[in-house]
Design an enzyme around this catalytic site. Structure first.
Site, PDB file in Angstrom:
ATOM      1  N   SER A 116      13.025  -0.238   8.924  1.00 40.00           N
ATOM      2  CA  SER A 116      13.882   0.637   8.113  1.00 40.00           C
ATOM      3  C   SER A 116      13.059   1.793   7.547  1.00 40.00           C
ATOM      4  O   SER A 116      11.826   1.782   7.595  1.00 40.00           O
ATOM      5  CB  SER A 116      14.525  -0.152   6.956  1.00 40.00           C
ATOM      6  OG  SER A 116      13.520  -0.663   6.093  1.00 40.00           O
TER       7      SER A 116
ATOM      8  N   LEU B  94      10.978   4.901   6.228  1.00 43.56           N
ATOM      9  CA  LEU B  94       9.846   5.645   6.753  1.00 43.56           C
ATOM     10  C   LEU B  94       9.244   4.965   7.979  1.00 43.56           C
ATOM     11  O   LEU B  94       8.872   5.629   8.955  1.00 43.56           O
ATOM     12  CB  LEU B  94       8.775   5.821   5.664  1.00 43.56           C
ATOM     13  CG  LEU B  94       7.491   6.526   6.082  1.00 43.56           C
ATOM     14  CD1 LEU B  94       7.777   7.977   6.485  1.00 43.56           C
ATOM     15  CD2 LEU B  94       6.481   6.480   4.948  1.00 43.56           C
TER      16      LEU B  94
ATOM     17  N   ASP C  66       7.589  -6.340  10.810  1.00 44.07           N
ATOM     18  CA  ASP C  66       8.455  -6.278   9.638  1.00 44.07           C
ATOM     19  C   ASP C  66       8.727  -7.692   9.140  1.00 44.07           C
ATOM     20  O   ASP C  66       8.702  -8.645   9.918  1.00 44.07           O
ATOM     21  CB  ASP C  66       9.775  -5.580   9.983  1.00 44.07           C
ATOM     22  CG  ASP C  66      10.455  -4.965   8.772  1.00 44.07           C
ATOM     23  OD1 ASP C  66      10.431  -3.737   8.638  1.00 44.07           O
ATOM     24  OD2 ASP C  66      11.016  -5.724   7.945  1.00 44.07           O
TER      25      ASP C  66
ATOM     26  N   ASP D 241       5.007 -11.570   6.913  1.00 41.11           N
ATOM     27  CA  ASP D 241       4.901 -11.135   5.525  1.00 41.11           C
ATOM     28  C   ASP D 241       3.517 -10.506   5.427  1.00 41.11           C
ATOM     29  O   ASP D 241       2.505 -11.198   5.586  1.00 41.11           O
ATOM     30  CB  ASP D 241       5.020 -12.345   4.599  1.00 41.11           C
ATOM     31  CG  ASP D 241       4.741 -12.046   3.145  1.00 41.11           C
ATOM     32  OD1 ASP D 241       4.314 -10.909   2.806  1.00 41.11           O
ATOM     33  OD2 ASP D 241       4.927 -12.957   2.317  1.00 41.11           O
ATOM     34  N   VAL D 242       3.428  -9.195   5.196  1.00 41.90           N
ATOM     35  CA  VAL D 242       2.129  -8.526   5.190  1.00 41.90           C
ATOM     36  C   VAL D 242       1.194  -9.055   4.112  1.00 41.90           C
ATOM     37  O   VAL D 242      -0.019  -8.899   4.206  1.00 41.90           O
ATOM     38  CB  VAL D 242       2.261  -6.991   5.076  1.00 41.90           C
ATOM     39  CG1 VAL D 242       2.911  -6.406   6.327  1.00 41.90           C
ATOM     40  CG2 VAL D 242       3.007  -6.582   3.809  1.00 41.90           C
TER      41      VAL D 242
ATOM     42  N   SER E 209       1.654   7.027  -2.314  1.00 39.98           N
ATOM     43  CA  SER E 209       2.856   7.683  -2.828  1.00 39.98           C
ATOM     44  C   SER E 209       2.438   8.663  -3.915  1.00 39.98           C
ATOM     45  O   SER E 209       1.423   8.449  -4.587  1.00 39.98           O
ATOM     46  CB  SER E 209       3.801   6.639  -3.438  1.00 39.98           C
ATOM     47  OG  SER E 209       4.810   7.261  -4.210  1.00 39.98           O
TER      48      SER E 209
ATOM     49  N   TYR F  18       4.399  -0.303  -9.103  1.00 39.11           N
ATOM     50  CA  TYR F  18       4.435   0.512  -7.885  1.00 39.11           C
ATOM     51  C   TYR F  18       3.308   1.544  -7.891  1.00 39.11           C
ATOM     52  O   TYR F  18       2.581   1.691  -6.903  1.00 39.11           O
ATOM     53  CB  TYR F  18       5.797   1.189  -7.767  1.00 39.11           C
ATOM     54  CG  TYR F  18       5.987   1.968  -6.492  1.00 39.11           C
ATOM     55  CD1 TYR F  18       6.219   1.318  -5.282  1.00 39.11           C
ATOM     56  CD2 TYR F  18       5.943   3.357  -6.495  1.00 39.11           C
ATOM     57  CE1 TYR F  18       6.401   2.030  -4.108  1.00 39.11           C
ATOM     58  CE2 TYR F  18       6.123   4.080  -5.325  1.00 39.11           C
ATOM     59  CZ  TYR F  18       6.349   3.410  -4.138  1.00 39.11           C
ATOM     60  OH  TYR F  18       6.527   4.119  -2.975  1.00 39.11           O
TER      61      TYR F  18
ATOM     62  N   PHE G 279      12.249  10.843  -0.700  1.00 39.83           N
ATOM     63  CA  PHE G 279      12.983  11.222   0.511  1.00 39.83           C
ATOM     64  C   PHE G 279      14.167  10.305   0.686  1.00 39.83           C
ATOM     65  O   PHE G 279      14.227   9.264   0.078  1.00 39.83           O
ATOM     66  CB  PHE G 279      12.082  11.219   1.767  1.00 39.83           C
ATOM     67  CG  PHE G 279      11.419   9.913   2.059  1.00 39.83           C
ATOM     68  CD1 PHE G 279      12.062   8.962   2.832  1.00 39.83           C
ATOM     69  CD2 PHE G 279      10.146   9.639   1.577  1.00 39.83           C
ATOM     70  CE1 PHE G 279      11.439   7.755   3.117  1.00 39.83           C
ATOM     71  CE2 PHE G 279       9.525   8.431   1.865  1.00 39.83           C
ATOM     72  CZ  PHE G 279      10.171   7.493   2.632  1.00 39.83           C
TER      73      PHE G 279
END
Length: 193
Positions: free
Chosen positions: A15, A17, A36, A57-58, A147, A160, A193
Site C-alpha cells: 500500500s 508509498l 509486507d 513482520d519487519v 520523514s 513517530y 502525501f
C-alpha cells in the site's frame, strides 16, 4: 545503478508509498519482490506488476531473514536495490487524557519503523556483500524512509518523530560501514502525501 533487470525488494509494498515504489521499479524493468505484513495486499500489488510477494513482520529479525531468503529464491538472486517503506503512523500524546501514558504506542512505533528498517537493512546488506560487484564496483543500494516529522513533529507524533529521526541518524554511519563493499545507503524524508 541501472534499474532494468535488477532484483528489488520493497518493504511495505502492499500500500501507499511502498506500492507506488514497487510499481515504479517494475515500470523500469526491475524484478520486484514486495515484503509486507499483509500478505494479501502484497500479493495484489505483486500480481498487478508481475512481481512476487513475501510476508513478514519487519520488527521480527528471524522473519525478515526468512522473507529475504524466499524473495531471493523467487527473484533468482539477492536484491541489489532495497527500499524500506514499511511503517506505522500511530498517534498518541505522551500523557493523554486522564494521565494515560502511551509507552505501548512508542514501543510499537519504534519496533516497526526503526527496528524494522534496521532489520531489513542488516539482512539485505549481508546478502548484497556476497553479490558479484557490477562493472563500477557497486553491489547495491539501500533506501530508508525517514520523514519530515523527524525535524518538525506535530502534537501526538513523539513516537513517530523519534522513529523517523532514528532512521535519519543511522543513515551516515550505515553508509560509511557499507561503502567499502560497494553498497550505498541513503535516507529520504517525505512530507505529507
Amino acid at each position: 545503478m541501472l534499474i532494468e533487470g535488477q532484483s528489488v525488494l520493497v518493504t511495505g509494498g502492499g500500500s501507499g508509498l511502498g506500492a507506488a515504489t514497487a510499481r515504479h521499479f517494475a515500470g523500469e524493468g526491475a524484478k520486484v519482490a514486495i515484503l509486507d505484513f499483509d500478505l494479501g495486499r502484497a500479493q495484489a500489488v505483486a500480481g498487478e506488476i508481475g512481481g512476487v510477494a513475501v510476508q513478514a513482520d519487519v520488527g521480527d529479525a528471524a522473519a525478515v531473514g526468512a522473507a529475504l531468503d524466499e524473495a531471493s529464491r523467487q527473484l533468482g538472486s539477492a536484491p541489489r536495490i532495497v527500499v524500506n517503506c514499511a511503517g506505522v503512523g500511530l498517534a498518541a500524546r505522551i500523557v493523554g487524557r486522564e494521565g494515560k501514558l502511551s509507552f505501548d504506542v512508542f514501543e510499537k512505533t519504534l519496533r516497526v519503523n526503526l527496528f524494522g528498517t534496521f532489520n531489513v537493512m542488516s539482512h539485505a546488506a549481508r546478502r548484497m556483500m556476497e553479490l558479484e560487484a557490477l562493472e563500477n564496483g557497486e553491489r547495491g543500494v539501500i533506501v530508508n524512509t525517514a520523514s519530515v516529522a523527524f525535524e518538525d513533529g506535530q502534537l501526538g507524533q513523539a513516537a513517530y518523530a523519534a522513529s523517523k529521526g532514528g532512521i535519519a541518524a543511522m543513515c551516515l554511519p550505515a553508509a560509511r560501514e557499507f561503502a567499502r563493499y560497494g553498497i550505498r545507503v541513503m535516507a529520504i524524508a517525505p512530507g505529507l502525501f
